[in-house]
Design a protein around this motif. Structure first.
Motif, PDB file in Angstrom:
ATOM      1  N   THR A   6      11.127  61.475  62.299  1.00  0.00           N
ATOM      2  CA  THR A   6      11.049  62.573  61.327  1.00  0.00           C
ATOM      3  C   THR A   6       9.609  63.008  61.095  1.00  0.00           C
ATOM      4  O   THR A   6       9.283  64.200  61.108  1.00  0.00           O
ATOM      5  CB  THR A   6      11.676  62.139  59.987  1.00  0.00           C
ATOM      6  N   THR A   7       8.734  62.019  60.927  1.00  0.00           N
ATOM      7  CA  THR A   7       7.333  62.334  60.661  1.00  0.00           C
ATOM      8  C   THR A   7       6.666  62.966  61.874  1.00  0.00           C
ATOM      9  O   THR A   7       5.965  63.977  61.760  1.00  0.00           O
ATOM     10  CB  THR A   7       6.566  61.071  60.242  1.00  0.00           C
ATOM     11  N   THR A   8       6.885  62.385  63.042  1.00  0.00           N
ATOM     12  CA  THR A   8       6.211  62.897  64.237  1.00  0.00           C
ATOM     13  C   THR A   8       6.721  64.284  64.630  1.00  0.00           C
ATOM     14  O   THR A   8       5.945  65.147  65.050  1.00  0.00           O
ATOM     15  CB  THR A   8       6.401  61.925  65.421  1.00  0.00           C
ATOM     16  N   ASP A  10       7.845  66.577  62.640  1.00  0.00           N
ATOM     17  CA  ASP A  10       7.482  67.582  61.640  1.00  0.00           C
ATOM     18  C   ASP A  10       6.024  68.012  61.726  1.00  0.00           C
ATOM     19  O   ASP A  10       5.612  68.948  61.033  1.00  0.00           O
ATOM     20  CB  ASP A  10       7.767  67.061  60.223  1.00  0.00           C
ATOM     21  N   CYS A  11       5.236  67.338  62.560  1.00  0.00           N
ATOM     22  CA  CYS A  11       3.838  67.741  62.730  1.00  0.00           C
ATOM     23  C   CYS A  11       3.799  69.066  63.501  1.00  0.00           C
ATOM     24  O   CYS A  11       4.314  69.156  64.628  1.00  0.00           O
ATOM     25  CB  CYS A  11       3.054  66.668  63.486  1.00  0.00           C
ATOM     26  N   LEU A  38       0.305  60.666  65.794  1.00  0.00           N
ATOM     27  CA  LEU A  38       1.718  61.010  65.635  1.00  0.00           C
ATOM     28  C   LEU A  38       2.387  61.262  66.985  1.00  0.00           C
ATOM     29  O   LEU A  38       3.543  60.874  67.195  1.00  0.00           O
ATOM     30  CB  LEU A  38       1.860  62.243  64.733  1.00  0.00           C
ATOM     31  N   VAL A  69      -3.357  63.067  55.110  1.00  0.00           N
ATOM     32  CA  VAL A  69      -2.207  63.237  54.210  1.00  0.00           C
ATOM     33  C   VAL A  69      -2.553  64.229  53.114  1.00  0.00           C
ATOM     34  O   VAL A  69      -1.733  65.072  52.725  1.00  0.00           O
ATOM     35  CB  VAL A  69      -1.806  61.875  53.595  1.00  0.00           C
ATOM     36  N   CYS A  72      -2.616  67.850  54.800  1.00  0.00           N
ATOM     37  CA  CYS A  72      -1.487  68.259  55.646  1.00  0.00           C
ATOM     38  C   CYS A  72      -0.570  69.255  54.921  1.00  0.00           C
ATOM     39  O   CYS A  72      -0.103  68.976  53.817  1.00  0.00           O
ATOM     40  CB  CYS A  72      -0.672  67.038  56.058  1.00  0.00           C
ATOM     41  N   LEU A  76       2.722  65.081  55.496  1.00  0.00           N
ATOM     42  CA  LEU A  76       3.222  64.005  56.350  1.00  0.00           C
ATOM     43  C   LEU A  76       2.511  62.684  56.043  1.00  0.00           C
ATOM     44  O   LEU A  76       1.278  62.636  55.972  1.00  0.00           O
ATOM     45  CB  LEU A  76       3.018  64.363  57.822  1.00  0.00           C
ATOM     46  N   PRO A  77       3.255  61.599  55.868  1.00  0.00           N
ATOM     47  CA  PRO A  77       2.679  60.289  55.523  1.00  0.00           C
ATOM     48  C   PRO A  77       2.135  59.569  56.760  1.00  0.00           C
ATOM     49  O   PRO A  77       2.645  58.524  57.168  1.00  0.00           O
ATOM     50  CB  PRO A  77       3.863  59.541  54.905  1.00  0.00           C
ATOM     51  N   VAL A  78       1.079  60.124  57.346  1.00  0.00           N
ATOM     52  CA  VAL A  78       0.525  59.548  58.574  1.00  0.00           C
ATOM     53  C   VAL A  78       0.099  58.101  58.353  1.00  0.00           C
ATOM     54  O   VAL A  78       0.316  57.236  59.206  1.00  0.00           O
ATOM     55  CB  VAL A  78      -0.671  60.383  59.073  1.00  0.00           C
ATOM     56  N   VAL A  81       3.171  55.638  58.481  1.00  0.00           N
ATOM     57  CA  VAL A  81       3.754  55.330  59.786  1.00  0.00           C
ATOM     58  C   VAL A  81       2.804  54.461  60.616  1.00  0.00           C
ATOM     59  O   VAL A  81       3.252  53.626  61.415  1.00  0.00           O
ATOM     60  CB  VAL A  81       4.156  56.606  60.558  1.00  0.00           C
TER      61      VAL A  81
END
Length: 421
Positions: A6-8, A10-11, A38, A69, A72, A76-78, A81
């Motif tokens: 999900t995080t990667t 959404d970048c 990411l 973060v 962004c 996104l909570p880089v 992760v």
């Protein structure tokens, strides 16, 4: 495996994070940038990237400063992760012996107390003392090859130097979560906090069973240690939080860990996540509580102006994670001339245990620009409510020959001002 997808996905690859990234400013490679991390994490989850030693080296190069973060557009909570993949790295490669030893001691306070006493007795065998910074500099011995400054151990820890409860008049009552560096090394922080609470007539409870917040283990990937420490501290705080006005912490990293990262860590343990969320409203950084919940600013305004100037560094875990930056400045400005450095929000480059040991060259490179900024202000003191920043910045100033600036926690400077007639 933790779900990175999900995080990667959404970048949007906008690149706004890159100019702010601490590691990218040191190592200008797309791989060591937030969107590079990411992309690699996405490839790792898809099975297209093996978690080999090269990938390990890349994922351990992030300073976790949260600059990415903060800026962004998708929030996104880089950092989160990367913390998760470091747990996978730890499972595959294990931890170096000195990390295992350090985290064992942080899990066991009584043994740590004994180790700290022995460390105090024998620290001058490998270090020479620098009184002005309450620190030690490595001697040129073969077993200690890095020329660097580290905080000195004290004869007695803060928690073991004071009674459990200190009655000051009963106008309030707060618990103090002191943090490991302030407990064993920078003990004047706790002493200064007690002096402030005495002036305000607020009773102090030292809640002496507290354990390490778990931040060093969390940032290194030792999630087993984090699980034990976080659950202990949550349960411990639950036992008395309704009887106190607040639990105050003069350390940005410890405060952020308990207020923010505990809930993140327990993302897959709903009961403990909920319990972490319940204690959050009771936790304050010390300057935050003193500025918002007491009349300290008014008390300070009646004291004499100091003949000293202060430049304030914003710890990543204070400004970006907790939104705290005005509070310490407001309190300090009552008695000191404030001089802003060109970029007070720039990460000092501490980066955690791995960065300070295996990747010290990166920490050193990230810290030198901060030392230059401090020098430019020509301030008497540099201040930050974070002992990790204190350790890193003091070392950076030492390496840069910035000898006319002393580092003090804002709590120490406030206590100093209160002593003036």
């Amino acid at each position: 495996m933790f779900e990175f997808k999900t995080t990667t996905d959404d970048c949007i690859k906008c690149g706004k994070c890159i100019p702010t990234c601490t590691i990218h400013n040191v190592n200008m490679d797309e791989v060591t940038s937030p969107r590079g991390f990411l992309d690699l994490l996405g490839a790792y989850q898809r099975g297209d990237l093996e978690l080999d030693k090269n990938a390990k080296d890349i994922f351990e190069s992030c300073f976790l400063c949260t600059n990415c973060v903060d800026i962004c557009p998708n929030d996104l909570p880089v950092d989160m992760v990367i913390e998760q993949v470091r747990n996978d790295i730890r499972k595959k490669y294990g931890l170096a012996w000195y990390k295992r030893l350090a985290f064992f001691l942080l899990r066991n306070r009584k043994i740590m107390d004994i180790a700290a006493k022995f460390g105090f007795m024998f620290q001058t065998c490998g270090f020479k003392k620098v009184e002005s910074q309450s620190a030690m500099v490595t001697r040129k011995f073969p077993i200690i090859k890095m020329d660097r400054m580290v905080p000195s151990l004290k004869r007695k820890s803060f928690l073991n130097s004071h009674p459990d409860v200190i009655k000051n008049g009963g106008k309030g009552k707060v618990g103090i979560f002191i943090g490991c560096l302030a407990n064993y090394m920078y003990t004047d922080i706790g002493k200064a906090l007690l002096e402030i609470l005495k002036v305000l007539e607020i009773d102090a409870y030292l809640i002496k069973q507290q354990k390490c917040c778990g931040a060093p283990s969390y940032f290194t990937g030792d999630f087993d240690s984090v699980d034990k420490l976080a659950k202990f501290n949550i349960e411990y705080i639950e036992g008395f939080m309704d009887d106190l006005d607040a639990i105050i912490i003069p350390e940005a990293t410890c405060s952020a860990m308990i207020k923010e990262d505990y809930a993140h860590f327990f993302h897959d343990q709903p009961e403990w996540k909920a319990r972490a969320e319940r204690i959050k409203p009771h936790i304050y950084m010390a300057s935050e509580y003193l500025e918002k919940k007491t009349n300290l600013a008014e008390v300070l305004s009646k004291k004499a102006k100091q003949k000293f100037s202060v430049t304030y560094h914003d710890p990543c875990h204070a400004r970006k994670m907790q939104g705290i930056f005005q509070e310490p400045r407001h309190l300090l400005a009552q008695n000191y001339e404030m001089r802003e450095m060109s970029d007070p929000n720039r990460c000092c480059g501490f980066g955690g245990v791995t960065m300070q040991t295996e990747k010290y060259h990166l920490a050193k490179a990230a810290g030198l620009p901060k030392a230059a900024m401090i020098k430019e202000t020509e301030a008497t003191y540099v201040s930050a409510e974070c002992s990790a920043c204190r350790m890193q910045i003091s070392n950076s100033m030492y390496l840069s020959d910035v000898n006319n600036v002393t580092f003090k926690n804002p709590i120490e400077l406030i206590a100093q001002a209160l002593k003036e007639q």
